[in-house]
Design a protein around this motif. Structure first.
Motif, PDB file in Angstrom:
ATOM      1  N   HIS A 156      17.729   1.025   1.883  1.00  0.00           N
ATOM      2  CA  HIS A 156      18.814   2.632   0.964  1.00  0.00           C
ATOM      3  C   HIS A 156      17.858   4.008   0.816  1.00  0.00           C
ATOM      4  CE1 HIS A 156      20.591  -0.357  -1.715  1.00  0.00           C
ATOM      5  NE2 HIS A 156      21.020   0.756  -1.982  1.00  0.00           N
ATOM      6  N   GLY A 157      17.380   4.004   2.073  1.00  0.00           N
ATOM      7  CA  GLY A 157      15.720   4.936   2.908  1.00  0.00           C
ATOM      8  C   GLY A 157      14.632   4.878   1.807  1.00  0.00           C
ATOM      9  N   GLY A 158      14.005   3.899   1.224  1.00  0.00           N
ATOM     10  CA  GLY A 158      13.227   3.532   0.783  1.00  0.00           C
ATOM     11  C   GLY A 158      11.946   2.656   0.817  1.00  0.00           C
ATOM     12  N   GLU A 159      11.159   2.167  -0.530  1.00  0.00           N
ATOM     13  CA  GLU A 159      10.131   1.485   0.248  1.00  0.00           C
ATOM     14  C   GLU A 159       9.953   0.651  -1.155  1.00  0.00           C
ATOM     15  OE1 GLU A 159       6.408   4.422  -0.085  1.00  0.00           O
ATOM     16  OE2 GLU A 159       6.938   4.164   2.095  1.00  0.00           O
ATOM     17  N   ILE A 160       8.757   0.228  -1.253  1.00  0.00           N
ATOM     18  CA  ILE A 160       8.062  -0.643  -2.139  1.00  0.00           C
ATOM     19  C   ILE A 160       6.615  -0.956  -1.716  1.00  0.00           C
ATOM     20  CG2 ILE A 160       9.288  -2.796  -0.658  1.00  0.00           C
ATOM     21  CD1 ILE A 160       8.190  -2.530  -5.041  1.00  0.00           C
ATOM     22  N   GLN A 161       6.588  -0.759  -2.743  1.00  0.00           N
ATOM     23  CA  GLN A 161       4.730  -0.674  -2.960  1.00  0.00           C
ATOM     24  C   GLN A 161       4.499  -1.885  -3.976  1.00  0.00           C
ATOM     25  OE1 GLN A 161       3.826   3.132  -2.778  1.00  0.00           O
ATOM     26  NE2 GLN A 161       3.652   3.753  -0.472  1.00  0.00           N
ATOM     27  N   LEU A 162       3.279  -2.718  -3.686  1.00  0.00           N
ATOM     28  CA  LEU A 162       2.367  -3.584  -4.613  1.00  0.00           C
ATOM     29  C   LEU A 162       1.236  -2.894  -4.565  1.00  0.00           C
ATOM     30  CD1 LEU A 162       4.392  -6.710  -4.083  1.00  0.00           C
ATOM     31  CD2 LEU A 162       4.096  -5.725  -6.175  1.00  0.00           C
ATOM     32  N   THR A 163       0.418  -2.787  -5.448  1.00  0.00           N
ATOM     33  CA  THR A 163      -0.849  -2.447  -6.151  1.00  0.00           C
ATOM     34  C   THR A 163      -1.618  -2.879  -7.370  1.00  0.00           C
ATOM     35  OG1 THR A 163      -0.459  -0.536  -7.058  1.00  0.00           O
ATOM     36  CG2 THR A 163      -0.660  -0.180  -4.675  1.00  0.00           C
ATOM     37  N   THR A 164      -2.218  -3.976  -7.112  1.00  0.00           N
ATOM     38  CA  THR A 164      -3.525  -3.827  -8.064  1.00  0.00           C
ATOM     39  C   THR A 164      -4.203  -2.881  -8.988  1.00  0.00           C
ATOM     40  OG1 THR A 164      -3.393  -6.505  -7.208  1.00  0.00           O
ATOM     41  CG2 THR A 164      -5.591  -5.523  -9.064  1.00  0.00           C
ATOM     42  N   ARG A 165      -3.336  -3.183 -10.014  1.00  0.00           N
ATOM     43  CA  ARG A 165      -4.351  -1.652 -10.611  1.00  0.00           C
ATOM     44  C   ARG A 165      -5.723  -2.104 -11.606  1.00  0.00           C
ATOM     45  NH1 ARG A 165       0.297  -2.643 -14.613  1.00  0.00           N
ATOM     46  NH2 ARG A 165      -1.917  -2.255 -16.174  1.00  0.00           N
ATOM     47  N   GLU A 166      -6.578  -0.676 -11.138  1.00  0.00           N
ATOM     48  CA  GLU A 166      -8.066  -1.205 -11.587  1.00  0.00           C
ATOM     49  C   GLU A 166      -7.938  -1.316 -13.239  1.00  0.00           C
ATOM     50  OE1 GLU A 166     -10.022   2.909 -11.833  1.00  0.00           O
ATOM     51  OE2 GLU A 166      -9.333   3.396  -9.908  1.00  0.00           O
ATOM     52  N   ASP A 167      -7.524  -1.501 -13.733  1.00  0.00           N
ATOM     53  CA  ASP A 167      -7.593  -2.276 -15.168  1.00  0.00           C
ATOM     54  C   ASP A 167      -6.396  -3.632 -15.638  1.00  0.00           C
ATOM     55  OD1 ASP A 167      -4.486  -1.410 -15.556  1.00  0.00           O
ATOM     56  OD2 ASP A 167      -4.399  -0.867 -17.431  1.00  0.00           O
ATOM     57  N   GLY A 168      -6.421  -3.528 -15.014  1.00  0.00           N
ATOM     58  CA  GLY A 168      -5.629  -5.255 -14.129  1.00  0.00           C
ATOM     59  C   GLY A 168      -4.418  -5.461 -14.545  1.00  0.00           C
ATOM     60  N   GLY A 169      -4.117  -6.124 -13.451  1.00  0.00           N
ATOM     61  CA  GLY A 169      -2.506  -6.505 -13.232  1.00  0.00           C
ATOM     62  C   GLY A 169      -1.833  -5.575 -12.048  1.00  0.00           C
ATOM     63  N   THR A 170      -0.994  -5.611 -11.984  1.00  0.00           N
ATOM     64  CA  THR A 170       0.077  -5.556 -11.049  1.00  0.00           C
ATOM     65  C   THR A 170       0.963  -4.175 -11.494  1.00  0.00           C
ATOM     66  OG1 THR A 170      -0.105  -7.538  -9.595  1.00  0.00           O
ATOM     67  CG2 THR A 170       1.651  -6.128  -8.632  1.00  0.00           C
ATOM     68  N   ARG A 171       1.482  -3.476 -10.490  1.00  0.00           N
ATOM     69  CA  ARG A 171       2.466  -2.107 -10.203  1.00  0.00           C
ATOM     70  C   ARG A 171       2.976  -2.233  -9.805  1.00  0.00           C
ATOM     71  NH1 ARG A 171       1.497   3.530 -11.568  1.00  0.00           N
ATOM     72  NH2 ARG A 171       2.124   2.780 -13.935  1.00  0.00           N
ATOM     73  N   ALA A 172       4.853  -2.003  -9.282  1.00  0.00           N
ATOM     74  CA  ALA A 172       5.500  -2.403  -8.127  1.00  0.00           C
ATOM     75  C   ALA A 172       6.041  -0.941  -8.226  1.00  0.00           C
ATOM     76  CB  ALA A 172       6.808  -3.194  -8.202  1.00  0.00           C
ATOM     77  N   LYS A 173       6.185  -0.303  -6.859  1.00  0.00           N
ATOM     78  CA  LYS A 173       6.423   0.805  -6.811  1.00  0.00           C
ATOM     79  C   LYS A 173       7.356   0.855  -5.922  1.00  0.00           C
ATOM     80  CE  LYS A 173       5.208   5.521  -6.110  1.00  0.00           C
ATOM     81  NZ  LYS A 173       4.184   6.598  -5.728  1.00  0.00           N
ATOM     82  N   PHE A 174       9.088   0.886  -7.051  1.00  0.00           N
ATOM     83  CA  PHE A 174       9.963   0.913  -6.081  1.00  0.00           C
ATOM     84  C   PHE A 174      11.217   2.516  -6.004  1.00  0.00           C
ATOM     85  CE2 PHE A 174      14.421   0.836  -5.455  1.00  0.00           C
ATOM     86  CZ  PHE A 174      15.169  -0.222  -4.164  1.00  0.00           C
ATOM     87  N   THR A 175      10.612   3.290  -4.757  1.00  0.00           N
ATOM     88  CA  THR A 175      11.149   4.635  -4.761  1.00  0.00           C
ATOM     89  C   THR A 175      12.488   4.571  -3.393  1.00  0.00           C
ATOM     90  OG1 THR A 175       9.260   5.036  -2.996  1.00  0.00           O
ATOM     91  CG2 THR A 175       8.780   5.520  -5.020  1.00  0.00           C
ATOM     92  N   MET A 176      13.080   5.640  -3.807  1.00  0.00           N
ATOM     93  CA  MET A 176      14.434   5.902  -2.596  1.00  0.00           C
ATOM     94  C   MET A 176      14.910   7.525  -2.624  1.00  0.00           C
ATOM     95  SD  MET A 176      17.547   3.801  -4.302  1.00  0.00           S
ATOM     96  CE  MET A 176      18.979   4.734  -3.719  1.00  0.00           C
ATOM     97  N   PRO A 177      15.545   8.119  -1.471  1.00  0.00           N
ATOM     98  CA  PRO A 177      15.679   9.317  -2.082  1.00  0.00           C
ATOM     99  C   PRO A 177      17.689   9.071  -3.268  1.00  0.00           C
ATOM    100  CG  PRO A 177      17.117   8.886  -0.099  1.00  0.00           C
ATOM    101  CD  PRO A 177      15.536   7.447  -0.874  1.00  0.00           C
ATOM    102  N   ILE A 178      18.027   9.851  -3.928  1.00  0.00           N
ATOM    103  CA  ILE A 178      19.004   9.983  -5.030  1.00  0.00           C
ATOM    104  C   ILE A 178      20.103  10.412  -4.806  1.00  0.00           C
ATOM    105  CG2 ILE A 178      20.319  11.280  -6.243  1.00  0.00           C
ATOM    106  CD1 ILE A 178      17.479   9.775  -7.775  1.00  0.00           C
ATOM    107  N   SER A 179      20.398  11.167  -2.617  1.00  0.00           N
ATOM    108  CA  SER A 179      21.448  11.546  -2.420  1.00  0.00           C
ATOM    109  C   SER A 179      21.107   9.826  -0.693  1.00  0.00           C
ATOM    110  CB  SER A 179      22.079  12.686  -1.756  1.00  0.00           C
ATOM    111  OG  SER A 179      20.131  12.618  -1.208  1.00  0.00           O
ATOM    112  N   ALA A 180      22.282  10.003  -0.583  1.00  0.00           N
ATOM    113  CA  ALA A 180      22.127   8.919   0.755  1.00  0.00           C
ATOM    114  C   ALA A 180      22.307  10.087   1.659  1.00  0.00           C
ATOM    115  CB  ALA A 180      23.899   8.848   1.203  1.00  0.00           C
ATOM    116  N   LYS A 181      21.730   9.364   2.766  1.00  0.00           N
ATOM    117  CA  LYS A 181      21.202   9.504   4.350  1.00  0.00           C
ATOM    118  C   LYS A 181      22.020   9.491   5.707  1.00  0.00           C
ATOM    119  CE  LYS A 181      16.203  10.172   3.385  1.00  0.00           C
ATOM    120  NZ  LYS A 181      14.567   9.821   3.662  1.00  0.00           N
TER     121      LYS A 181
END
Length: 181
Positions: A156-181
């Motif tokens: 989908h022209g995007g990416e996924i990132q997983l990070t450990t948050r400073e206060d504990g736990g994990t953040r999954a960040k899924f991004t993609m452009p709104i329109s088609a490429k």
């Protein structure tokens, strides 16, 4: 026997889904998809099982986020991220899901209060069949979910990132452009 049969069936389904997206050309069947509706639907499905594992779910989903993509792939990616967050959350924990659109880009965040990603796993977390033990029971998954999410994001022209948050736990960040490429 029934539980193991269901587990094997789910594993087979995940392998087939992953195989269908790996090494694929860019998406050919793009259509307008209400991403907000997909996120809310996935949250609704999981809310029934949250009481059983004593995890709370909070969502903040901007209404009417329309993206160009394949609904099934996007819904499976959302479901995998949400399921991971729930499975890695401690009893009494909170999973937060937010989705918003800004500057032509969709951003889906899924936060949990689990142990975070160990340093030794950071480089391998998106590998096929790589899995970490779940807190509490030590069970591992098939190791296909995050690999699938990564492939769906790339298609989908995007990416996924997983990070450990400073206060504990994990953040999954899924991004993609709104329109088609």
């Amino acid at each position: 026997i029934q539980a193991e049969s269901r587990r094997l069936e789910q594993l087979s389904d995940q392998l087939l889904a992953l195989a269908s997206v790996e090494n694929r050309d860019p998406l050919s069947g793009r259509e307008a998809v209400d991403f907000s509706e997909l996120v809310n639907h996935s949250c609704d499905i999981h809310e029934g099982s949250l009481a059983h594992v004593n995890v709370r779910l909070k969502r903040n989903v901007q209404p009417g986020i329309i993206v160009q993509g394949e609904p099934l792939l996007l819904e499976m990616a959302i479901t995998n991220l949400l399921q991971n967050a729930i499975e890695f959350s401690p009893a009494g924990g909170l999973v937060q899901v937010s989705a918003a659109c800004e500057n032509g880009e969709l951003e889906l965040l899924v936060d949990d209060e689990g142990p975070g990603i160990p340093d030794y796993a950071r480089e391998r977390i998106f590998e096929r069949f790589y899995s970490l033990p779940r807190p509490g029971n030590g069970k591992k998954s098939s190791g296909l979910g995050l690999c699938f999410v990564k492939e769906a994001a790339i298609l989908h022209g995007g990416e996924i990132q997983l990070t450990t948050r400073e206060d504990g736990g994990t953040r999954a960040k899924f991004t993609m452009p709104i329109s088609a490429k």
